[in-house]
Design a protein around this motif. Structure first.
Motif, PDB file in Angstrom:
ATOM      1  N   LYS A  18       0.832  -1.211   0.000  1.00 27.53           N
ATOM      2  CA  LYS A  18       0.000   0.000   0.000  1.00 27.53           C
ATOM      3  C   LYS A  18       0.866   1.262   0.000  1.00 27.53           C
ATOM      4  O   LYS A  18       0.560   2.228  -0.693  1.00 27.53           O
ATOM      5  N   ALA A  19       1.934   1.235   0.777  1.00 31.19           N
ATOM      6  CA  ALA A  19       2.820   2.400   0.816  1.00 31.19           C
ATOM      7  C   ALA A  19       3.399   2.677  -0.573  1.00 31.19           C
ATOM      8  O   ALA A  19       3.450   3.829  -1.014  1.00 31.19           O
ATOM      9  N   GLU A  20       3.823   1.627  -1.252  1.00 30.37           N
ATOM     10  CA  GLU A  20       4.352   1.791  -2.608  1.00 30.37           C
ATOM     11  C   GLU A  20       3.283   2.356  -3.539  1.00 30.37           C
ATOM     12  O   GLU A  20       3.546   3.254  -4.344  1.00 30.37           O
ATOM     13  N   THR A  29       2.750  11.531   1.702  1.00 23.05           N
ATOM     14  CA  THR A  29       2.406  11.666   3.117  1.00 23.05           C
ATOM     15  C   THR A  29       1.753  10.393   3.631  1.00 23.05           C
ATOM     16  O   THR A  29       2.079   9.921   4.726  1.00 23.05           O
ATOM     17  N   ALA A  30       0.843   9.826   2.848  1.00 27.69           N
ATOM     18  CA  ALA A  30       0.209   8.564   3.237  1.00 27.69           C
ATOM     19  C   ALA A  30       1.234   7.437   3.254  1.00 27.69           C
ATOM     20  O   ALA A  30       1.242   6.600   4.163  1.00 27.69           O
ATOM     21  N   ALA A  31       2.130   7.410   2.275  1.00 26.20           N
ATOM     22  CA  ALA A  31       3.171   6.380   2.233  1.00 26.20           C
ATOM     23  C   ALA A  31       4.075   6.493   3.452  1.00 26.20           C
ATOM     24  O   ALA A  31       4.427   5.480   4.070  1.00 26.20           O
ATOM     25  N   GLU A  32       4.445   7.707   3.812  1.00 28.66           N
ATOM     26  CA  GLU A  32       5.287   7.919   4.990  1.00 28.66           C
ATOM     27  C   GLU A  32       4.595   7.398   6.247  1.00 28.66           C
ATOM     28  O   GLU A  32       5.212   6.710   7.070  1.00 28.66           O
ATOM     29  N   SER A  33       3.330   7.700   6.397  1.00 27.81           N
ATOM     30  CA  SER A  33       2.574   7.250   7.566  1.00 27.81           C
ATOM     31  C   SER A  33       2.552   5.724   7.662  1.00 27.81           C
ATOM     32  O   SER A  33       2.763   5.150   8.739  1.00 27.81           O
ATOM     33  N   ILE A  34       2.327   5.067   6.547  1.00 31.57           N
ATOM     34  CA  ILE A  34       2.306   3.600   6.537  1.00 31.57           C
ATOM     35  C   ILE A  34       3.682   3.049   6.914  1.00 31.57           C
ATOM     36  O   ILE A  34       3.797   2.102   7.701  1.00 31.57           O
ATOM     37  N   CYS A  35       4.735   3.637   6.380  1.00 31.00           N
ATOM     38  CA  CYS A  35       6.085   3.179   6.708  1.00 31.00           C
ATOM     39  C   CYS A  35       6.362   3.329   8.203  1.00 31.00           C
ATOM     40  O   CYS A  35       6.977   2.444   8.820  1.00 31.00           O
ATOM     41  N   LEU A  36       5.905   4.413   8.795  1.00 31.55           N
ATOM     42  CA  LEU A  36       6.089   4.595  10.237  1.00 31.55           C
ATOM     43  C   LEU A  36       5.335   3.526  11.022  1.00 31.55           C
ATOM     44  O   LEU A  36       5.823   3.036  12.048  1.00 31.55           O
ATOM     45  N   ASP A  37       4.142   3.136  10.534  1.00 39.56           N
ATOM     46  CA  ASP A  37       3.389   2.056  11.186  1.00 39.56           C
ATOM     47  C   ASP A  37       4.140   0.732  11.078  1.00 39.56           C
ATOM     48  O   ASP A  37       4.218  -0.037  12.040  1.00 39.56           O
ATOM     49  N   LYS A  47      13.132  -2.599   3.920  1.00 39.44           N
ATOM     50  CA  LYS A  47      12.248  -2.142   2.834  1.00 39.44           C
ATOM     51  C   LYS A  47      11.434  -0.936   3.297  1.00 39.44           C
ATOM     52  O   LYS A  47      11.278   0.036   2.555  1.00 39.44           O
ATOM     53  N   ALA A  48      10.945  -0.974   4.527  1.00 39.77           N
ATOM     54  CA  ALA A  48      10.170   0.154   5.057  1.00 39.77           C
ATOM     55  C   ALA A  48      11.047   1.383   5.237  1.00 39.77           C
ATOM     56  O   ALA A  48      10.609   2.512   4.974  1.00 39.77           O
ATOM     57  N   LEU A  49      12.296   1.181   5.657  1.00 40.63           N
ATOM     58  CA  LEU A  49      13.211   2.313   5.826  1.00 40.63           C
ATOM     59  C   LEU A  49      13.510   2.992   4.496  1.00 40.63           C
ATOM     60  O   LEU A  49      13.481   4.220   4.392  1.00 40.63           O
ATOM     61  N   VAL A  50      13.770   2.191   3.467  1.00 36.98           N
ATOM     62  CA  VAL A  50      14.035   2.761   2.140  1.00 36.98           C
ATOM     63  C   VAL A  50      12.796   3.501   1.639  1.00 36.98           C
ATOM     64  O   VAL A  50      12.890   4.625   1.144  1.00 36.98           O
ATOM     65  N   MET A  51      11.643   2.883   1.787  1.00 37.81           N
ATOM     66  CA  MET A  51      10.424   3.527   1.306  1.00 37.81           C
ATOM     67  C   MET A  51      10.115   4.794   2.107  1.00 37.81           C
ATOM     68  O   MET A  51       9.631   5.780   1.548  1.00 37.81           O
ATOM     69  N   LEU A  52      10.423   4.801   3.391  1.00 36.67           N
ATOM     70  CA  LEU A  52      10.238   6.000   4.210  1.00 36.67           C
ATOM     71  C   LEU A  52      11.129   7.127   3.695  1.00 36.67           C
ATOM     72  O   LEU A  52      10.667   8.264   3.523  1.00 36.67           O
ATOM     73  N   LEU A  53      12.398   6.826   3.440  1.00 32.49           N
ATOM     74  CA  LEU A  53      13.303   7.832   2.898  1.00 32.49           C
ATOM     75  C   LEU A  53      12.775   8.364   1.561  1.00 32.49           C
ATOM     76  O   LEU A  53      12.752   9.574   1.337  1.00 32.49           O
ATOM     77  N   LEU A  54      12.335   7.467   0.706  1.00 32.34           N
ATOM     78  CA  LEU A  54      11.813   7.901  -0.600  1.00 32.34           C
ATOM     79  C   LEU A  54      10.546   8.733  -0.448  1.00 32.34           C
ATOM     80  O   LEU A  54      10.379   9.754  -1.132  1.00 32.34           O
ATOM     81  N   ALA A  55       9.654   8.321   0.436  1.00 29.35           N
ATOM     82  CA  ALA A  55       8.416   9.081   0.649  1.00 29.35           C
ATOM     83  C   ALA A  55       8.733  10.477   1.174  1.00 29.35           C
ATOM     84  O   ALA A  55       8.112  11.464   0.757  1.00 29.35           O
ATOM     85  N   ARG A  56       9.691  10.557   2.076  1.00 36.08           N
ATOM     86  CA  ARG A  56      10.066  11.873   2.605  1.00 36.08           C
ATOM     87  C   ARG A  56      10.720  12.739   1.531  1.00 36.08           C
ATOM     88  O   ARG A  56      10.444  13.928   1.433  1.00 36.08           O
ATOM     89  N   ALA A  71      14.624  12.976   5.821  1.00 37.18           N
ATOM     90  CA  ALA A  71      14.978  11.832   4.972  1.00 37.18           C
ATOM     91  C   ALA A  71      16.311  11.240   5.407  1.00 37.18           C
ATOM     92  O   ALA A  71      16.470  10.020   5.485  1.00 37.18           O
ATOM     93  N   ARG A  72      17.283  12.089   5.716  1.00 39.29           N
ATOM     94  CA  ARG A  72      18.612  11.613   6.089  1.00 39.29           C
ATOM     95  C   ARG A  72      18.640  10.913   7.443  1.00 39.29           C
ATOM     96  O   ARG A  72      19.557  10.150   7.723  1.00 39.29           O
ATOM     97  N   GLU A  73      17.643  11.145   8.282  1.00 45.87           N
ATOM     98  CA  GLU A  73      17.568  10.441   9.569  1.00 45.87           C
ATOM     99  C   GLU A  73      17.505   8.927   9.376  1.00 45.87           C
ATOM    100  O   GLU A  73      17.896   8.176  10.262  1.00 45.87           O
ATOM    101  N   VAL A  74      17.032   8.505   8.232  1.00 47.37           N
ATOM    102  CA  VAL A  74      16.858   7.089   7.944  1.00 47.37           C
ATOM    103  C   VAL A  74      18.193   6.421   7.585  1.00 47.37           C
ATOM    104  O   VAL A  74      18.393   5.234   7.866  1.00 47.37           O
TER     105      VAL A  74
END
Length: 167
Positions: A18-20, A29-37, A47-56, A71-74
Motif C-alpha cells: 500500500k505504501a508503494e 504523506t500517506a506512504a510515509e505514515s504507513i512506513c512509520l506504522d 524495505k520500510a526504511l528505504v520507502m520512508l526515505l523515498l516518501a520523505r 529523509a537523512r535520519e533514515v
C-alpha cells in the motif's frame, strides 16, 4: 492527542504494498505514515526504511516544510553500505532538483551543491554496487546532465564546492 493503532507483523507485506501504491499515486504523506506504522511493528525493516526515505524525499518539491533532514535520519538505519550511499545520493539529488525547480533566488546555488553532493554519494555507491547494478551510474549521469544543461546551476562566484550534508 490520539493514540496510534498498531499493526501486526503479519500485515507488514500488505502495508508496504500500500505504501508503494501511495507513492506511485503521488501521495507521499500517506506512504510515509504507513512506513512509520510498519517500523513501529518491525523497527529494522529495511524495505520500510528505504520507502520512508523515498516518501520523505518525494515531498521536497511539493511541501514547503520538507527538508533533507527528515529523509537523512533514515540513512544510519540502513544496514547495507551500498544502499546507504545510494540513498544518500538520492536524497541530495532530489533536494537539488527541488531547489532548482522552485525557481527562487539562490536556488541554482543550492541545487549545484546538492547535486555535487549527490554525485559524490553515487560514486561511493558505484564502488560498492553489486555486479551488473548500474543504478548509481545512471543517477550520477542524471545529475551531470542537469548541471551540464543548466548553466544557471552553479556555486556562488566566491565559493568552491563543499558538501551540503557532509559525511
Amino acid at each position: 492527542m490520539f493514540a496510534l493503532k498498531k499493526i501486526t507483523t503479519g500485515g507488514i507485506v500488505r502495508a508496504l504494498e500500500k505504501a508503494e501504491r501511495y507513492r506511485l499515486l503521488n501521495d507521499p504523506t500517506a506512504a510515509e505514515s504507513i512506513c512509520l506504522d510498519v517500523l513501529a511493528a518491525d523497527p529494522g525493516n529495511q524495505k520500510a526504511l528505504v520507502m520512508l526515505l523515498l516518501a520523505r524525499s518525494d515531498q521536497f518539491a511539493e511541501h514547503v516544510g520538507a527538508t533533507p533532514v527528515q529523509a537523512r535520519e533514515v540513512l544510519p538505519q540502513l544496514t547495507d553500505p551500498y544502499q546507504a550511499a545510494y540513498y544518500a545520493g538520492i536524497t541530495a539529488e532530489r533536494w537539488g532538483q527541488a531547489a532548482w525547480t522552485r525557481g527562487k533566488p539562490g536556488g541554482g546555488e543550492v541545487a549545484y551543491h546538492a547535486l555535487r553532493e549527490a554525485m559524490e554519494h553515487f560514486e561511493a555507491a558505484e564502488r560498492l554496487s553489486p555486479a551488473g547494478n548500474h543504478d548509481a551510474i545512471l543517477r550520477w549521469n542524471t545529475c551531470a546532465r542537469l548541471l551540464n544543461d543548466n548553466p544557471q546551476i552553479q556555486p556562488r562566484a566566491d565559493e568552491d564546492f563543499s558538501p551540503v550534508f557532509g559525511e
